[in-house]
Design an enzyme around this catalytic site. Structure first.
Site, PDB file in Angstrom:
ATOM      1  N   SER A  33       0.832  -1.127  -0.050  1.00  0.00           N
ATOM      2  CA  SER A  33      -0.074   0.151  -0.197  1.00  0.00           C
ATOM      3  C   SER A  33       0.728   1.029  -0.047  1.00  0.00           C
ATOM      4  CB  SER A  33      -0.909   0.049   1.170  1.00  0.00           C
ATOM      5  OG  SER A  33      -0.220  -0.326   2.244  1.00  0.00           O
ATOM      6  N   GLU A  76       1.133   5.338   0.969  1.00  0.00           N
ATOM      7  CA  GLU A  76       0.472   6.549   1.556  1.00  0.00           C
ATOM      8  C   GLU A  76       0.904   7.978   0.896  1.00  0.00           C
ATOM      9  OE1 GLU A  76       0.598   6.361   6.061  1.00  0.00           O
ATOM     10  OE2 GLU A  76       1.245   8.481   6.052  1.00  0.00           O
ATOM     11  N   ASP A  91      -1.768  14.141  16.750  1.00  0.00           N
ATOM     12  CA  ASP A  91      -1.003  14.879  17.847  1.00  0.00           C
ATOM     13  C   ASP A  91      -1.648  16.274  17.497  1.00  0.00           C
ATOM     14  OD1 ASP A  91       0.977  13.068  18.862  1.00  0.00           O
ATOM     15  OD2 ASP A  91       2.104  13.202  16.810  1.00  0.00           O
ATOM     16  N   PHE A 122      12.383  14.926  10.422  1.00  0.00           N
ATOM     17  CA  PHE A 122      11.014  14.084  10.841  1.00  0.00           C
ATOM     18  C   PHE A 122      11.204  13.132  11.881  1.00  0.00           C
ATOM     19  CE2 PHE A 122       7.602  11.771   8.514  1.00  0.00           C
ATOM     20  CZ  PHE A 122       6.621  12.643   8.919  1.00  0.00           C
ATOM     21  N   HIS A 152       3.787  -1.008   3.564  1.00  0.00           N
ATOM     22  CA  HIS A 152       3.059   0.306   3.454  1.00  0.00           C
ATOM     23  C   HIS A 152       4.115   1.338   3.363  1.00  0.00           C
ATOM     24  CE1 HIS A 152      -0.136   3.089   4.130  1.00  0.00           C
ATOM     25  NE2 HIS A 152       0.902   3.978   4.843  1.00  0.00           N
TER      26      HIS A 152
HETATM   27  P1  FAD Z   1      -3.014   5.880  20.505  1.00  0.00           P
HETATM   28  O1  FAD Z   1      -3.016   4.470  19.983  1.00  0.00           O
HETATM   29  O2  FAD Z   1      -3.928   6.795  21.130  1.00  0.00           O
HETATM   30  O3  FAD Z   1      -1.549   6.104  21.221  1.00  0.00           O
HETATM   31  C1  FAD Z   1      -0.958   7.378  21.750  1.00  0.00           C
HETATM   32  C2  FAD Z   1      -0.097   7.235  22.933  1.00  0.00           C
HETATM   33  O4  FAD Z   1      -0.826   6.982  24.110  1.00  0.00           O
HETATM   34  C3  FAD Z   1       0.832   6.122  23.183  1.00  0.00           C
HETATM   35  O5  FAD Z   1       1.962   6.490  23.668  1.00  0.00           O
HETATM   36  C4  FAD Z   1       0.053   5.053  23.665  1.00  0.00           C
HETATM   37  O6  FAD Z   1       0.957   3.802  24.231  1.00  0.00           O
HETATM   38  C5  FAD Z   1      -0.738   5.749  24.787  1.00  0.00           C
HETATM   39  N1  FAD Z   1      -2.084   5.358  25.260  1.00  0.00           N
HETATM   40  C6  FAD Z   1      -2.975   4.869  24.556  1.00  0.00           C
HETATM   41  N2  FAD Z   1      -3.974   4.483  25.341  1.00  0.00           N
HETATM   42  C7  FAD Z   1      -3.610   4.708  26.339  1.00  0.00           C
HETATM   43  C8  FAD Z   1      -4.206   4.458  27.850  1.00  0.00           C
HETATM   44  N3  FAD Z   1      -5.564   3.871  27.953  1.00  0.00           N
HETATM   45  N4  FAD Z   1      -3.409   5.185  28.954  1.00  0.00           N
HETATM   46  C9  FAD Z   1      -2.096   5.301  28.840  1.00  0.00           C
HETATM   47  N5  FAD Z   1      -1.683   5.682  27.745  1.00  0.00           N
HETATM   48  C10 FAD Z   1      -2.370   5.009  26.585  1.00  0.00           C
HETATM   49  N6  FAD Z   1      -1.091  11.626  12.579  1.00  0.00           N
HETATM   50  C11 FAD Z   1      -1.888  12.427  11.949  1.00  0.00           C
HETATM   51  O7  FAD Z   1      -2.098  13.574  12.692  1.00  0.00           O
HETATM   52  N7  FAD Z   1      -2.536  12.315  10.897  1.00  0.00           N
HETATM   53  C12 FAD Z   1      -2.308  11.287  10.401  1.00  0.00           C
HETATM   54  O8  FAD Z   1      -2.809  11.112   9.069  1.00  0.00           O
HETATM   55  C13 FAD Z   1      -1.264  10.059  10.641  1.00  0.00           C
HETATM   56  N8  FAD Z   1      -0.918   9.066  10.115  1.00  0.00           N
HETATM   57  C14 FAD Z   1      -0.385   7.969  10.594  1.00  0.00           C
HETATM   58  C15 FAD Z   1      -0.083   6.897  10.021  1.00  0.00           C
HETATM   59  C16 FAD Z   1       0.655   5.935  10.647  1.00  0.00           C
HETATM   60  C17 FAD Z   1       0.814   4.421   9.742  1.00  0.00           C
HETATM   61  C18 FAD Z   1       1.370   6.064  11.870  1.00  0.00           C
HETATM   62  C19 FAD Z   1       2.351   5.175  12.546  1.00  0.00           C
HETATM   63  C20 FAD Z   1       1.274   7.217  12.520  1.00  0.00           C
HETATM   64  C21 FAD Z   1       0.303   8.146  11.859  1.00  0.00           C
HETATM   65  N9  FAD Z   1       0.134   9.524  12.695  1.00  0.00           N
HETATM   66  C22 FAD Z   1      -0.651  10.472  12.023  1.00  0.00           C
HETATM   67  C23 FAD Z   1       0.871   9.797  13.558  1.00  0.00           C
HETATM   68  C24 FAD Z   1       0.105   9.285  14.844  1.00  0.00           C
HETATM   69  O9  FAD Z   1      -1.128  10.192  14.985  1.00  0.00           O
HETATM   70  C25 FAD Z   1       1.083  10.053  16.160  1.00  0.00           C
HETATM   71  O10 FAD Z   1       1.972   8.952  16.087  1.00  0.00           O
HETATM   72  C26 FAD Z   1       0.372   9.959  17.573  1.00  0.00           C
HETATM   73  O11 FAD Z   1       1.124  10.384  18.651  1.00  0.00           O
HETATM   74  C27 FAD Z   1      -0.345   8.686  18.027  1.00  0.00           C
HETATM   75  O12 FAD Z   1      -1.277   8.273  17.336  1.00  0.00           O
HETATM   76  P2  FAD Z   1      -1.995   6.806  17.695  1.00  0.00           P
HETATM   77  O13 FAD Z   1      -3.337   6.599  16.951  1.00  0.00           O
HETATM   78  O14 FAD Z   1      -0.877   5.959  17.683  1.00  0.00           O
HETATM   79  O15 FAD Z   1      -2.598   6.860  19.140  1.00  0.00           O
END
Ligand code: FAD
Length: 294
Positions: free
Chosen positions: A7, A9, A101, A208, A258
């Protein structure tokens, strides 16, 4: 013969020229018949319209299924429902569900704290309408309290209804294999697809990587620093490094790749050509000739 998904991105461009470059990049990459294209989303809704516009454009220009990213940080449930309904009417069947973020200056977390809550919400609102991808971190998310917490977070995302994970990029394949093994120990047996960042510009990559917590191993830094501003040499070394990484990942059993394309097709094409990857005639997945079982 083993088949694995590939895939690509993209990010939503801000200008008309950027949109036209995106369309041509996507058309080139569509010839490789990837599993899907994904489109990033600015956390806090900053690129909401741009993401929808870019997804619409690629739906019109290519036959490849689109997977828009959705970042829930700073958003309300109502906003997420609207976006999901819009994607349903557009025929989207896969989304990448993220926390995101908060952009600096945007103080409010909104109604979702973590991506696992968004995944559960998508399932609650739309049942099995979408395949859901989530993010995974072989080198551990920078804000995780502990390594185990981060692994358990991925487990929570799968338990909430995710189908598959895509990793943050990394250059050390052992980090990925260790991560997948640890996940299996915790009972996670879902696909965890490595995210691959082509190396084209050293200084951008360093900036980055610092932001997202991806490690550039010392040997790669030293090798790329040696070339200073000699772009062709940096790119040639970058192709070699990424090709070797992909080869090791596939040989080690990764379920696919990906690619973070940064809206450019050449670096990705170069890596895929070197890997000897050919499109499958039977499905829209790739058959990886060089790494097949028989
Ligand atoms: P989560 O899974 O919610 O995790 C975030 C943090 O919180 C982690 O440290 C986790 O360990 C912690 N955590 C989760 N649940 C709990 C809990 N219950 N208690 C305590 N701690 C907890 N960002 C964008 O803005 N736009 C995008 O389009 C984008 N695309 C991405 C695509 C990929 C493939 C990846 C890997 C990242 C992408 N990101 C994007 C970046 C991502 O949004 C950031 O890395 C963000 O900081 C974390 O998102 P997440 O969905 O992993 O968060």
């Amino acid at each position: 013969m083993t088949s694995r998904s590939i895939s690509f991105e993209f990010f939503p461009p801000k200008s008309v020229e950027g949109m036209s470059q995106l369309a041509s990049t996507a058309s080139e990459l569509a010839t490789l018949r990837p599993h899907f294209f994904s489109m990033t989303y600015g956390a806090g809704g900053s690129t909401r319209n741009g993401t929808v516009e870019a997804v619409t454009l690629l739906q019109q220009r290519t036959p490849i299924p689109l997977a828009p990213h959705i970042a829930c940080v700073g958003a309300t449930r109502e906003q997420m429902v609207e976006l999901l309904q819009l994607y349903q009417t557009m025929g989207v069947q896969r989304v990448v569900a993220l926390r995101g973020d908060l952009p600096s200056g945007m103080g409010q977390f909104g109604e979702f704290k973590y991506a696992s809550e968004l995944v559960a919400f998508i399932r609650e609102q739309t049942a099995d309408q979408f395949d859901i991808e989530v993010a995974a971190y072989p080198e551990i998310h920078p804000q995780a309290q502990t390594t185990r917490d981060d692994l358990l977070n991925l487990k929570r995302k799968f338990e909430a209804g995710a189908n598959s994970a895509i990793t943050q990029y990394f250059f050390n394949p052992d980090a990925y294999f260790w991560y997948v093994d640890e996940c299996a120990r915790l009972g996670i047996h879902m696909p965890i697809v490595p995210g691959i960042m082509p190396i084209t510009q050293y200084s951008k990559l360093v900036r980055f990587s610092e932001m997202c917590g991806a490690e550039i191993p010392r040997w790669i830094r030293k090798r790329l620093e040696m070339y200073a501003d000699d772009m062709p040499s940096i790119q040639a070394a970058g192709y070699d490094i990424v090709h070797e990484l992909c080869e090791r990942l596939l040989k080690g059993g990764a379920p696919g790749l990906h690619f973070y394309t940064l809206n450019k097709h050449e670096p990705v094409m170069a890596v895929l050509e070197n890997l000897g990857i050919v499109p499958s005639k039977q499905s829209n997945e790739y058959l990886l000739k060089s790494f097949s079982d028989n």
